[in-house]
Write an enzyme that holds these catalytic residues in place. Structure first.
Site, short mmCIF file in Angstrom:
data_model
loop_
_atom_site.label_atom_id
_atom_site.label_comp_id
_atom_site.label_asym_id
_atom_site.label_seq_id
_atom_site.Cartn_x
_atom_site.Cartn_y
_atom_site.Cartn_z
N HIS A 44 0.79 -1.24 0.00
CA HIS A 44 0.00 0.00 0.00
C HIS A 44 0.81 1.27 0.00
O HIS A 44 0.23 2.36 0.05
CB HIS A 44 -0.92 0.03 1.22
CG HIS A 44 -2.09 -0.88 1.10
ND1 HIS A 44 -3.29 -0.50 0.54
CD2 HIS A 44 -2.24 -2.18 1.45
CE1 HIS A 44 -4.13 -1.51 0.56
NE2 HIS A 44 -3.52 -2.55 1.10
N LYS B 262 -8.56 14.15 4.34
CA LYS B 262 -7.72 12.95 4.32
C LYS B 262 -6.81 13.05 5.53
O LYS B 262 -6.76 14.08 6.18
CB LYS B 262 -6.92 12.87 3.03
CG LYS B 262 -6.21 14.19 2.66
CD LYS B 262 -5.49 14.12 1.32
CE LYS B 262 -6.35 14.10 0.11
NZ LYS B 262 -6.37 12.87 -0.65
N ARG B 263 -6.09 11.97 5.84
CA ARG B 263 -5.13 12.06 6.94
C ARG B 263 -4.12 13.17 6.67
O ARG B 263 -3.81 13.47 5.51
CB ARG B 263 -4.39 10.72 7.09
CG ARG B 263 -5.24 9.63 7.73
CD ARG B 263 -5.71 10.02 9.12
NE ARG B 263 -4.63 10.05 10.08
CZ ARG B 263 -4.35 9.06 10.93
NH1 ARG B 263 -5.10 7.98 10.95
NH2 ARG B 263 -3.36 9.17 11.78
N LYS C 238 0.87 14.42 1.44
CA LYS C 238 -0.45 14.77 0.90
C LYS C 238 -0.58 16.28 0.66
O LYS C 238 -1.52 16.76 0.05
CB LYS C 238 -1.55 14.29 1.84
CG LYS C 238 -1.67 12.76 1.88
CD LYS C 238 -2.76 12.32 2.84
CE LYS C 238 -2.89 10.82 3.01
NZ LYS C 238 -3.68 10.16 1.94
N THR D 14 -8.38 6.91 -2.37
CA THR D 14 -9.74 6.47 -2.62
C THR D 14 -10.72 7.61 -2.35
O THR D 14 -11.85 7.59 -2.87
CB THR D 14 -10.13 5.26 -1.74
OG1 THR D 14 -9.81 5.56 -0.37
CG2 THR D 14 -9.41 4.02 -2.18
N LYS E 264 -14.45 8.75 -4.27
CA LYS E 264 -15.75 9.10 -3.66
C LYS E 264 -16.24 10.44 -4.18
O LYS E 264 -17.42 10.61 -4.50
CB LYS E 264 -15.61 9.16 -2.13
CG LYS E 264 -15.18 7.86 -1.48
CD LYS E 264 -14.75 8.09 -0.02
CE LYS E 264 -13.91 6.95 0.48
NZ LYS E 264 -13.18 7.27 1.73
C1 LIG Z 1 -11.87 7.45 1.95
C2 LIG Z 1 -11.34 7.77 3.28
C3 LIG Z 1 -9.97 7.94 3.47
C4 LIG Z 1 -8.96 7.86 2.34
O1 LIG Z 1 -8.80 9.16 1.81
P1 LIG Z 1 -7.58 9.52 0.83
O2 LIG Z 1 -7.97 10.87 0.33
O3 LIG Z 1 -7.58 8.50 -0.25
O4 LIG Z 1 -6.36 9.54 1.66
C5 LIG Z 1 -9.51 8.24 4.74
N1 LIG Z 1 -10.37 8.37 5.78
C6 LIG Z 1 -11.70 8.23 5.63
C7 LIG Z 1 -12.59 8.40 6.81
C8 LIG Z 1 -12.23 7.92 4.38
O5 LIG Z 1 -13.56 7.76 4.25
#
Ligand SMILES: *Cc1c(COP(=O)(O)O)cnc(C)c1O
Length: 833
Positions: free
Chosen positions: A376, A567-568, A573, A675, A679
């Site tokens: 990953h 995101k985190r 990032k 991911t 979304k």
């Molecule tokens: C989808 C999701 C992530 C992943 O987000 P990225 O932008 O791909 O890092 C992290 N946390 C939550 C709560 C999510 O729903």
């Protein structure tokens, strides 16, 4: 443990012979009342929606359990091949609304609750998130098991039942403060404890050679300190297809044995207290996303998952086939979600040899035919390495097996590249040095028949970089499986208004075949359709505004561009790049450079690992800037910056439908897939992004005209490393100079001098691995293209439609079909309804 059995040889079969439960409104009213009054003992004076949520969930859960048993029995009778998804994280979020959607009872239940004078939304909102994961990796596992059930594939998820999930984040004086997340404090109606499948897990002790009655030498792991792993099962329903799969989570508990010495010495209480140490193992999720820290407790967690899950699967096999493992590899497959469960490679060897008496060669053949590993991340700090001394102390038998795997493996390497000692050292499972370490990724690669990355670019970079030696040795092991998200949760359930409209226009097949969304493209020139699409997007934005209003008092303008990065927090990032752009916009407003202005709300959310100093400082910076901007009367409606605390799955379900612009701005080559990007796209947001991870594939699907591309490519980033000079870049760019001046003069920390110095210095350093400054100009220019597009409502709406229409590839149904066809080799199993 209830090990006792009925005194009669067999209970009457009719104890489980029940009529099927109704799915009509009246059925839910009856069941709700019964649970609410009797099981929960509440009456009309109870003010908390929690008990109403519980009563409804118990009624819904009954319908799941009915189908669950049916699925279980069907799998058993069919003797089909099965796959097991081993993951330290399952970021499930809430269960109720997803269960209702997948059972097809959303409407009936809503009417039932309405008749009872209850607000279904309020019940849904009172469910705590099951936050048993950090971010993308854990959420992927949750989307995967949803798709497996929807595709009717016999796949079981195995994980840990942490007492405390991902911490909840509050902001105090602009800084992140972590609060423990005791998500189980009110119980969990969705899980069923199954103590009858408890397994014993060994730790510590030593290994000795013994000889059995037939004179065969055996290694025995003795004098161990044992704990018990007790499974808790959660039903995972497919979409309206009768399938309900299982997520099995392990809880660590004490054995019922007492420390005899202490016990006899009268230290009864101390002896009982030892129970605590055992239960600590599954107490808390480690809140580190993409970096590791070598703690003993973490290795114990990993071994608990691997050992309990493998013992469970092997015990089931032996129950059906005795000690005959001839066909084991044809019927079982283990997918390792990153290296976290990769000690499973050695553990399966141990179980097959030490418990079931297989020879090394046979055990190794089975292991290598059943294990598959998903990588990953390319970040070196995230690659797990455990110190050999810790391993020897905690898991001495496993360490012995790893050494032996390594010896066999290095012999294979030596045959392939005779005399290449450097390569041997590079590829060894053991890293030499002042402290010897086990390279868990290498263990996973050597022990698996499949190694995959999670987006095209990521898989390519694994083969060319991180795992090049292994790719040279075994090119056929390597493959790509681009990530996805489940369209049930991430479109049908979280955006019901848009989902309904889509279904009215193209039918409902898209829910299980997301490529159907392509048909929406037929409507891009249909004025009525576009108007409706625009209205629905605005409604979703309004709902997001209302949701934020319940958390803190801020007025956002629904006509502003909603620019979202959630995101985190991690330097790769590049939330900082986003921040630099916000400061640039603020600076333009202050200079009066606002001709043709586009109002913008910048929304940022995410958690930082508690020990990640730089990430926490960036959160503080955002909150400070937000204070300045939002309270400056010169700025007004033109620009808002909002930090959204406690980002989690249930928050994302409200955020992604209400976004116009999705920020996917990582340094090229660093985000494995992402991911969140998928979304947003599914819900009609446009992406501003780098050529990184799945962004590349998103852009391919949607076309260059419908994606705001900027930034260096991965190659360019690597080339620039040798002569990166951010200070010079700042001097060359007047806008950037002004932005840096605002930061450096303390404009956002007037009463907290120096607190952002480390952040500022990090991006000005020629060694900045994330090259934030290098992408500033290109990012600002792309944001100008965003504004121009947003000012043309018809154009933006058209682009939005095209984004949703082309998001079909990013369904986990597609991803899981790829895993199933190319790695697991499973067949769907139809369940009679
Ligand atoms: C989808 C999701 C992530 C992943 O987000 P990225 O932008 O791909 O890092 C992290 N946390 C939550 C709560 C999510 O729903």
């Amino acid at each position: 443990m209830p090990q006792n059995t009925f005194t009669k040889s067999k209970p009457c079969e009719s104890i489980t012979d029940l009529p099927s439960l109704g799915l009509e409104k009246e059925d839910f009213i009856t069941d709700f009342k019964r649970y609410y009054s009797y099981r929960l003992g509440r009456d009309e004076h109870c003010r908390s929606p929690h008990y109403a949520y519980e009563a409804l969930s118990l009624a819904v859960s009954d319908r799941l359990v009915e189908r669950w048993k049916n699925t279980y029995n069907t799998y058993r009778e069919s003797d089909c091949k099965k796959a097991y998804y081993l993951s330290m994280e399952f970021l499930m979020g809430r269960t109720l609304s997803n269960a209702m959607l997948n059972l097809g009872i959303t409407g009936a239940v809503a009417e039932a609750m309405y008749d009872l004078g209850l607000e279904i939304e309020e019940l849904i909102e009172s469910e705590p998130d099951a936050g048993l994961g950090n971010g993308g990796l854990g959420r992927l596992a949750a989307c995967f098991i949803d798709s497996c059930a929807t595709l009717q594939l016999p796949v079981t998820g195995y994980g840990l039942r942490y007492e405390y999930g991902m911490f909840s984040q509050v902001i105090v004086n602009g800084e992140q403060v972590e609060r423990p997340d005791h998500w189980l404090k009110n119980g969990n109606v969705w899980e069923i404890e199954r103590p009858e499948y408890t397994h014993r897990i060994k730790f510590g002790g030593r290994v000795e050679q013994s000889v059995n009655e037939r004179g065969v030498k055996r290694r025995s792991w003795v004098d161990t300190t044992d704990i018990l792993a007790v499974p808790y099962d959660t039903p995972i329903p497919g979409y309206q297809n009768g399938t309900v799969n299982t997520l099995r989570l392990w809880k660590a508990t004490a054995t019922e044995e007492f420390n005899l010495e202490e016990f006899n010495a009268g230290d009864y209480a101390e002896s009982v207290a030892a129970k605590n140490t055992a239960e600590n193992i599954s107490m808390v999720l480690y809140p580190n996303d993409a970096n590791e820290n070598g703690k003993s407790l973490r290795l114990q967690q990993q071994y608990l998952l691997a050992s309990a899950s493998l013992q469970d699967i092997v015990a089931n096999w032996v129950g059906r086939h005795g000690n005959n493992f001839t066909h084991f590899a044809e019927k079982n497959c283990f997918q390792l979600n990153d290296t976290h469960p990769s000690v499973a490679v050695a553990e399966l060897m141990r179980i097959l040899m030490d418990t079931h008496g297989l020879k090394w060669a046979k055990a190794w053949e089975i292991t290598r035919q059943t294990m598959a590993y998903t990588n990953h991340t390319l970040l070196p700090e995230a690659l797990e390495k455990w110190s050999v001394s810790l391993f020897e102390r905690l898991l001495p038998r496993l360490m012995e097996i790893i050494y032996e795997i390594n010896a066999h493996f290095l012999a294979e390497v030596a045959l392939h590249w005779p005399g290449d000692n450097e390569r041997l050292a590079r590829m060894s499972l053991i890293e030499e040095g002042s402290e010897k370490k086990v390279r868990m990724a290498y263990l996973a690669i050597v022990g698996s028949f499949s190694v995959n990355g999670v987006a095209e670019l990521h898989s390519k970079l694994l083969q060319e970089g991180l795992f090049k030696d292994f790719y040279d040795l075994w090119p056929d092991k390597f493959n790509n499986k681009t990530n996805g998200v489940t369209p049930r949760r991430w479109l049908a359930a979280c955006n019901p208004e848009l989902a309904k409209f889509i279904t009215e226009m193209i039918g409902d097949k898209w829910i299980t075949d997301l490529s159907e969304l392509k048909k929406l493209e037929n409507f891009v020139n249909d004025k009525k359709f576009c108007k409706k699409w625009y209205e629905l997007q605005q409604n979703a934005k309004q709902r997001l505004i209302d949701y934020k209003k319940t958390e803190f008092d801020i007025d956002l303008n629904v006509n502003a561009l909603f620019d979202v990065q959630v995101k985190r927090f991690h330097e790769y990032k590049r939330q900082l790049l986003n921040v630099l752009h916000v400061i640039h916009l603020y600076d333009r407003i202050k200079r009066g450079d606002t001709e043709n202005w586009t109002d913008r709300c910048v929304l940022i959310g995410g958690k930082a690992a508690p020990g990640y100093y730089m990430a926490k400082r960036i959160i503080k910076l955002i909150n400070n800037i937000s204070d300045v901007i939002n309270n400056d009367p010169d700025v007004g409606e033109k620009l808002k910056l909002v930090f959204m605390p406690n980002y989690r799955v249930s928050a994302m379900e409200k955020i992604c439908p209400g976004a116009d612009l999705s920020e996917q701005i990582s340094t090229a080559g660093k985000e494995a897939s992402g991911t969140g990007n998928m979304k947003f796209m599914m819900n009609g947001a446009l992406t501003i992004g780098t050529l990184d991870g799945a962004n590349i594939e998103i852009r391919e699907e949607v076309g260059d005209d419908n994606f705001f591309l900027f930034g260096l490519t991965e190659d360019e980033v690597e080339d620039l490393r040798h002569h990166y000079d951010p200070v010079n870049m700042i001097n060359q760019d007047e806008d950037l100079q002004r932005v840096m001046n605002l930061l450096e003069c303390g404009h956002f920390n007037q009463f907290e001098p120096g607190i952002f110095d480390d952040v500022i210095n990090s991006i000005k350093s020629s060694g900045d691995p994330w090259m934030t400054i290098a992408d500033f100009r290109s990012f600002v220019n792309a944001q100008k293209r965003v504004e121009a597009a947003y000012q043309d409502k018809d154009l933006w709406t058209r682009m939005s439609i095209i984004n949703t229409a082309n998001s079909g590839k990013f369904s986990t149904d597609r991803t899981i079909k790829n895993y199933s066809d190319e790695i697991w080799n499973l067949e769907p199993v139809a369940i009679s309804k």
